[in-house]
Design an enzyme around this catalytic site. Structure first.
Site, PDB file in Angstrom:
ATOM      1  CE1 TYR A 135      -3.426  -2.429   0.523  1.00 32.70           C
ATOM      2  CE2 TYR A 135      -4.709  -0.571   1.331  1.00 32.70           C
ATOM      3  CZ  TYR A 135      -4.764  -1.765   0.814  1.00 32.70           C
ATOM      4  OH  TYR A 135      -6.059  -2.290   0.528  1.00 32.70           O
ATOM      5  CE  LYS A 186       1.226 -17.459  -2.690  1.00 31.90           C
ATOM      6  NZ  LYS A 186       0.425 -18.761  -2.499  1.00 31.90           N
ATOM      7  CG  ASP A 218      -2.696 -20.027  -1.272  1.00 29.79           C
ATOM      8  OD1 ASP A 218      -1.945 -20.025  -0.603  1.00 29.79           O
ATOM      9  OD2 ASP A 218      -2.066 -20.424  -2.251  1.00 29.79           O
ATOM     10  CG  ASP A 242      -8.307  -4.407   1.815  1.00 26.24           C
ATOM     11  OD1 ASP A 242      -9.207  -3.902   2.356  1.00 26.24           O
ATOM     12  OD2 ASP A 242      -8.019  -3.982   0.584  1.00 26.24           O
ATOM     13  CG  ASP A 246     -13.927  -6.470   2.346  1.00 27.59           C
ATOM     14  OD1 ASP A 246     -13.500  -5.605   3.327  1.00 27.59           O
ATOM     15  OD2 ASP A 246     -14.604  -5.935   1.197  1.00 27.59           O
TER      16      ASP A 246
HETATM   17  C1  IPM Z   1     -10.455  -0.837   3.919  1.00 31.39           C
HETATM   18  C2  IPM Z   1     -10.627  -0.167   2.668  1.00 31.39           C
HETATM   19  C3  IPM Z   1      -9.465   0.735   2.352  1.00 31.39           C
HETATM   20  C4  IPM Z   1      -8.351  -0.292   2.236  1.00 31.39           C
HETATM   21  C5  IPM Z   1      -9.799   1.536   1.066  1.00 31.39           C
HETATM   22  C6  IPM Z   1     -10.891   2.573   1.215  1.00 31.39           C
HETATM   23  C7  IPM Z   1      -8.457   2.384   0.930  1.00 31.39           C
HETATM   24  O1  IPM Z   1     -10.830  -1.199   1.648  1.00 31.39           O
HETATM   25  O2  IPM Z   1     -10.465  -0.108   4.979  1.00 31.39           O
HETATM   26  O3  IPM Z   1     -10.304  -1.885   4.105  1.00 31.39           O
HETATM   27  O4  IPM Z   1      -8.146  -0.680   1.186  1.00 31.39           O
HETATM   28  O5  IPM Z   1      -7.445  -0.251   3.393  1.00 31.39           O
HETATM   29 MG    MG Z   2     -11.141  -3.138   2.451  1.00 35.54          MG
END
Ligand code: IPM
Ligand code: MG
Length: 351
Positions: A135, A186, A218, A242, A246
């Protein structure tokens, strides 16, 4: 106690309004100041993270953040895009430890896309490193190479001190929970991951009570949907975290339920729902405010030293779920379907 309130874009102001009502109901001496961030920051000051907003965030004891992003900003140069606001806050404030708990509420086990028996009782913590990795690694860019075609490149990098510090946070979190830490990397392919694994193993010597395991990312993505209850704390780098967080959110039924904390070395923190600004449902009073309300609870617990108040909010959220209130994202037959504001009403009433 002084907090900075940064609602941001899309559904940000709607969900934030409900979190603030809940905080108000507690009657704590919290002084708060609001500022624009993300697309709203760009509209107000030509910058997704206006100087005044950053200054406010710096001087506050904690930051309550909504969400940023919107279609109309997608074509701006990268430095002006709303996402730069949250990335900038994390970097400027040194918020390196991102706590993303994924907990399945009893009443919502049926709302998950997975079988209830796979997720019932799930309580895991994803700890994501937040200020390093691909990042922020330099160099990065899009360049034209010898044959005239364009090439995009980013750099994944971690110093051992960055790895050591998040590893300590991971072991300490595991000590307070089930004493199991799974480090995700990884290392079969990436040098950065090899160093990550080596350093985590070194740090582990200081925490003999914690059972440490390692998993490739993975495989972890697969294990999270196959048998998520095998995990207690997962510690991983910025990009893997990240993605995995999710994924983990869907185990709980809805990404609209998950709060997060991003902490610096002194537990000053930024608190935000892990979902985004959802421009498609903005302004419709249908977004789930519970992730933001639960983020406010995390803020009380981690940065403001108000654990009892945090418990009260979390208990109130459990109560409204028991009472059958559901926003559209977690709605099921027989439940009481409510909008954003009504969900806030229900939590306030439960308090
Ligand atoms: C998160 C989001 C952010 C990230 C974006 C909005 C930059 O996806 O907080 O998980 O990738 O960290
Ligand atoms: Mg995110």
């Amino acid at each position: 106690m002084k907090i900075a309130v940064l609602p941001g874009d899309g559904i940000g102001s709607e969900i934030m309004a409900q979190a603030l009502r809940v905080l108000d109901r507690l009657g704590l001496p919290i002084e708060r100041q609001e500022a624009p961030v993300g697309g709203a920051g760009y509209d107000a000051a030509g910058d997704p993270l206006p100087e005044a907003t950053l200054a406010l965030a710096r001087e506050a004891d904690a930051i309550l953040f909504g969400a940023v992003g919107g279609w109309k900003y997608d074509t701006l140069p990268r430095a002006k895009r709303p996402e730069q606001a949250i990335l900038g806050l994390r970097k400027h404030l040194g918020l390196f430890a991102n706590l993303r708990p994924a907990q399945v509420y009893e009443e919502l086990a049926g709302a998950s896309a997975l079988k209830p028996e796979v997720v019932a009782g799930l309580d895991i913590l994803i700890l994501r490193e937040l200020t390093g990795d691909i990042y922020f690694g330099q160099p990065r860019g899009i360049q034209t190479i010898a044959d005239g075609q364009r090439e995009g490149f980013d750099t994944m990098r971690y110093t051992e001190s960055e790895i050591r510090r998040i590893a300590h946070t991971g072991f300490q979190a595991a000590m307070k929970r089930g004493r199991k830490l799974c480090s995700v990397d990884k290392a079969n392919v990436l040098e950065t991951s090899q160093l990550w694994r080596d350093v985590v193993i070194e740090v582990a010597r200081e925490y003999p009570q914690v059972e440490l395991s390692h998993m490739y990312v993975d495989n972890c993505a697969m294990q999270l949907v196959r048998a998520p209850k095998q995990f207690d704390v997962i510690v991983t780098g910025n990009m893997f975290g990240d993605i995995l967080s999710d994924e983990a959110s869907m185990l709980t039924g809805s990404i609209g339920m998950l709060p997060s904390a991003s902490l610096d070395a002194n537990n000053k923190g930024l608190y935000e729902p892990i979902h985004g600004s959802a421009p498609d449902i903005a302004g419709k009073d249908i977004a789930n405010p519970l992730a933001t309300i639960l983020s406010a609870a995390m803020m009380l617990r981690y940065s403001l030293d108000q654990a009892a108040a945090a418990d009260r909010i979390e208990a109130a959220v459990k109560t409204v779920l028991k009472q059958g209130y559901r926003t559209a994202d977690i709605h099921e037959a027989g439940a009481k379907k409510v909008g954003t504001r009504e969900m806030g009403d229900a939590v306030v009433a439960a308090l």
